[in-house]
Enzyme design. Structure first.
Site, PDB file in Angstrom:
ATOM      1  NE  ARG A   1     -10.572  -6.815   4.677  1.00  0.00           N
ATOM      2  CZ  ARG A   1     -10.748  -5.748   5.102  1.00  0.00           C
ATOM      3  NH1 ARG A   1     -11.981  -5.380   5.442  1.00  0.00           N
ATOM      4  NH2 ARG A   1      -9.906  -4.584   5.348  1.00  0.00           N
TER       5      ARG A   1
ATOM      6  N   GLY B   1      -5.046   0.164  -3.612  1.00  0.00           N
ATOM      7  CA  GLY B   1      -5.160   0.650  -2.199  1.00  0.00           C
ATOM      8  C   GLY B   1      -6.172   1.536  -1.978  1.00  0.00           C
TER       9      GLY B   1
ATOM     10  CD  GLU C   1      -0.457  -3.368  -9.560  1.00  0.00           C
ATOM     11  OE1 GLU C   1       0.333  -3.581 -10.508  1.00  0.00           O
ATOM     12  OE2 GLU C   1      -0.219  -3.307  -8.361  1.00  0.00           O
ATOM     13  N   PRO C   2      -6.428  -1.362  -8.727  1.00  0.00           N
ATOM     14  CG  PRO C   2      -8.388  -0.596  -9.922  1.00  0.00           C
ATOM     15  CD  PRO C   2      -6.757  -0.622  -9.900  1.00  0.00           C
ATOM     16  N   GLY C   3      -8.155  -3.380  -6.470  1.00  0.00           N
ATOM     17  CA  GLY C   3      -8.606  -4.584  -6.214  1.00  0.00           C
ATOM     18  C   GLY C   3     -10.131  -4.210  -5.369  1.00  0.00           C
TER      19      GLY C   3
ATOM     20  CE1 TYR D   1      -5.131  -7.518   7.670  1.00  0.00           C
ATOM     21  CE2 TYR D   1      -7.282  -7.957   6.564  1.00  0.00           C
ATOM     22  CZ  TYR D   1      -6.011  -8.039   6.623  1.00  0.00           C
ATOM     23  OH  TYR D   1      -5.275  -8.819   5.533  1.00  0.00           O
TER      24      TYR D   1
ATOM     25  CB  CYS E   1     -14.187 -23.510  18.985  1.00  0.00           C
ATOM     26  SG  CYS E   1     -15.563 -24.569  18.656  1.00  0.00           S
ATOM     27  CD  GLU E   2      -9.855 -17.903  17.583  1.00  0.00           C
ATOM     28  OE1 GLU E   2      -9.627 -19.101  16.948  1.00  0.00           O
ATOM     29  OE2 GLU E   2      -9.004 -17.029  17.322  1.00  0.00           O
TER      30      GLU E   2
ATOM     31  CE1 TYR F   1      -7.014  -8.310  -0.860  1.00  0.00           C
ATOM     32  CE2 TYR F   1      -8.249  -6.585  -0.786  1.00  0.00           C
ATOM     33  CZ  TYR F   1      -7.203  -6.840  -1.147  1.00  0.00           C
ATOM     34  OH  TYR F   1      -6.376  -6.421  -2.049  1.00  0.00           O
TER      35      TYR F   1
HETATM   36  N1  LLP Z   1      -1.160  -3.928  -6.008  1.00  0.00           N
HETATM   37  C1  LLP Z   1      -0.318  -4.352  -5.285  1.00  0.00           C
HETATM   38  C2  LLP Z   1       1.100  -4.463  -5.740  1.00  0.00           C
HETATM   39  C3  LLP Z   1      -0.975  -4.804  -4.051  1.00  0.00           C
HETATM   40  O1  LLP Z   1      -0.047  -5.514  -3.099  1.00  0.00           O
HETATM   41  C4  LLP Z   1      -2.294  -4.744  -3.498  1.00  0.00           C
HETATM   42  C5  LLP Z   1      -2.644  -5.340  -2.276  1.00  0.00           C
HETATM   43  C6  LLP Z   1      -3.044  -4.388  -4.580  1.00  0.00           C
HETATM   44  C7  LLP Z   1      -2.513  -3.709  -5.753  1.00  0.00           C
HETATM   45  C8  LLP Z   1      -4.522  -4.105  -4.230  1.00  0.00           C
HETATM   46  O2  LLP Z   1      -4.816  -3.318  -3.246  1.00  0.00           O
HETATM   47  P1  LLP Z   1      -6.539  -2.783  -2.960  1.00  0.00           P
HETATM   48  O3  LLP Z   1      -6.913  -1.965  -3.908  1.00  0.00           O
HETATM   49  O4  LLP Z   1      -7.444  -4.076  -3.246  1.00  0.00           O
HETATM   50  O5  LLP Z   1      -6.362  -2.250  -1.635  1.00  0.00           O
HETATM   51  N2  LLP Z   1      -5.923  -8.374   3.043  1.00  0.00           N
HETATM   52  C9  LLP Z   1      -5.862  -6.867   3.298  1.00  0.00           C
HETATM   53  C10 LLP Z   1      -5.580  -6.101   2.029  1.00  0.00           C
HETATM   54  C11 LLP Z   1      -4.016  -6.661   1.515  1.00  0.00           C
HETATM   55  C12 LLP Z   1      -3.731  -5.896   0.404  1.00  0.00           C
HETATM   56  C13 LLP Z   1      -2.171  -6.301  -0.312  1.00  0.00           C
HETATM   57  N3  LLP Z   1      -2.143  -5.802  -1.406  1.00  0.00           N
HETATM   58  C14 LLP Z   1      -7.314  -6.610   3.601  1.00  0.00           C
HETATM   59  O6  LLP Z   1      -8.273  -7.328   3.724  1.00  0.00           O
HETATM   60  O7  LLP Z   1      -7.636  -5.469   3.745  1.00  0.00           O
END
Ligand code: LLP
Length: 463
Positions: free
Chosen positions: A360, A278, A320-322, A364, A391-392, A421
């Protein structure tokens, strides 16, 4: 300024609310290093180059729209996270942000672990050679088939998300004659977004087991009683695009309290806690994300302090950084198709992609930046809305930004910070062909996910 509401929401209002967008940057040709990947520069001709390759060449070779991923930046960010957390903690890259086999190999080489949340992500991870013990399996409704596969593969941990799943995973593990390492995902009553967070007793969401009313404690009791499970810890994920560490502080405090209750009731000190992902990134120059070492220090200080207060051994921390790893490492390259000036309002710039490659903004209200990248320009800034070809009317890529007023069809523009994402949430809306992901490094570019073709569309449509 007057404004009028639109039934489809504020993005469609006839007039921009005052203060809705920031003033233009002093020089639109300057690429703010906060929002662009690390090897992005402007070359001698003024065109953007990444990994030493000019965008004109990239566009010619790979077409537009396309995502260009800066491999050395991705690897550097992996290393920065691994180094910041050190050998006594674990970093799991959240594959949902963007996953491909090349990504899995880079993660493996850079020493990161991987969080997957579906059978498809698990297959990708295993196929590309991620050792199963370095995989964590998430999801609020994993199918029995997915759990079977994860247990058979020997994943390092399954994060249990519900009371049903505690029993389900225990049975499957027993049937396979193993003790599956698991964590329990608890919802701690913290909802965090960007600079704000809300702390409550209950959490109204589908994920996890609530701390409130002793639910999480009951889940722990059940997990400890089942032979098929080895409970290694507790997991908490509080939200997305977070800059303020205060939400993590409340979350960590509540999780540590649970660990203390578990010790008091069962005489067991669980060895691990996972604080989820997050962490925020810069989508525009207004965002100020923290560096991994600051985040690592803040989290470890909080946990250490809370554990000292509760007289607990400090557990091993995982995160858990994504987005924070892959988000800043890619940009989407588009070609400008049509330009529609609306006197006194804004100019609509239509590109050859849209909500199918970046949902996004529509979903969002996300903010993005944009720059003219095939050349520089000294023209005046003009207020633009970058829109797609779908078309939106909600098909918006960048809501409000400034581009030079001499922008013309055929120019290349790029939207930075689209590594997370965007491709992973891309769709075939209007039978759009999902763009490729091209990895660029040291003067070489190679497709890691190819562009979809019309044959791909027809192959799924069995007629
Ligand atoms: N760990 C868990 C359990 C999660 O549910 C998530 C994201 C992450 C790690 C990774 O979060 P990050 O570091 O990437 O923020 N589609 C949305 C984000 C949905 C995230 C869902 N869970 C967007 O585009 O902002």
């Amino acid at each position: 300024m007057s404004r009028s509401a639109h039934p489809a929401g504020p993005r469609h209002a006839d007039v921009l609310p005052e203060g809705h967008y920031s003033a233009p940057a002093a020089d639109l040709n300057v690429l703010d290093e906060k929002v662009w990947s690390r090897t992005v520069t402007r070359d001698a001709d003024g065109a953007l180059a990444v990994g030493g390759i000019a965008v004109a060449r990239l566009a010619e070779e790979f077409g537009t729209p396309a995502y260009f991923l800066d491999e050395s930046d991705f690897r550097a960010r992996c290393r920065a996270w691994a180094d910041a957390f050190g050998p006594d903690a674990d970093v799991f890259y959240a594959g949902k942000a963007f996953l491909s086999r090349a990504i899995v190999r880079w993660l493996k080489e850079e020493g990161l672990n991987l969080d997957v949340c579906s059978g498809g992500e698990l297959t990708t991870a295993l196929d590309a050679g991620m050792p199963a013990e370095r995989i964590a399996f998430h999801g609020n409704n994993k199918t029995v088939a997915e759990i079977e596969r994860a247990v058979e593969a020997g994943v390092g941990r399954i994060v249990l998300d519900s009371f049903q799943e505690i029993v389900r995973v225990a049975h499957i593990a027993q049937r396979h004659g193993v003790r599956q390492r698991v964590q329990i995902r608890v919802t701690v009553g913290v909802e965090a977004h960007t600079h704000e967070f809300i702390a409550t007793a209950h959490e109204d969401q589908k994920f996890g087991i609530a701390l409130a009313d002793g639910q999480a404690a009951e889940a722990v009791r059940r997990a400890l009683s089942l032979d098929g499970l080895e409970l290694i810890g507790v997991h908490s994920h509080i939200g997305s695009q977070i800059f303020d560490m205060a939400g993590f502080e409340v979350s960590a405090r509540r999780v540590v309290q649970l660990l203390a209750e578990i010790r008091d009731e069962h005489g067991v000190e669980l060895p691990e806690i996972d604080l989820g992902g997050g962490l925020g990134i810069a989508y525009t120059s207004d965002d100020d994300p923290r560096e991994p070492h600051e985040i690592a220090k803040a989290l470890s200080d909080i946990v250490t302090r809370e554990c000292e207060a509760a007289k607990l051994r400090t557990p091993r921390i995982s995160v858990e950084p994504g987005r924070a790893i892959v988000g800043p490492t890619a940009f989407t390259l588009y070609e400008v198709g049509t330009i529609k000036p609306l006197e006194g309002l804004r100019t609509y710039v239509s590109v050859d992609g849209g909500m199918s490659d970046n949902i996004r903004t529509a979903l969002y209200d996300a903010e993005y930046s944009v720059a003219l990248v095939s050349r520089t320009s000294d023209a005046e800034p003009m207020l633009v809305r970058v829109v797609g070809k779908h078309c939106e009317s909600g098909d918006i890529v960048v809501k409000d930004a400034f581009l030079p007023a001499d922008l013309a069809p055929g120019d290349l523009i790029a939207v930075p910070a689209t590594g997370a994402y965007c491709r992973s949430m891309a769709s075939n809306y209007n039978h759009a062909l999902r763009p490729p992901v091209v990895a660029v490094r040291d003067g070489e570019a190679r497709v890691i996910v190819r562009r979809e073709t019309e044959e791909d569309l027809l192959r799924l449509d069995v007629g």
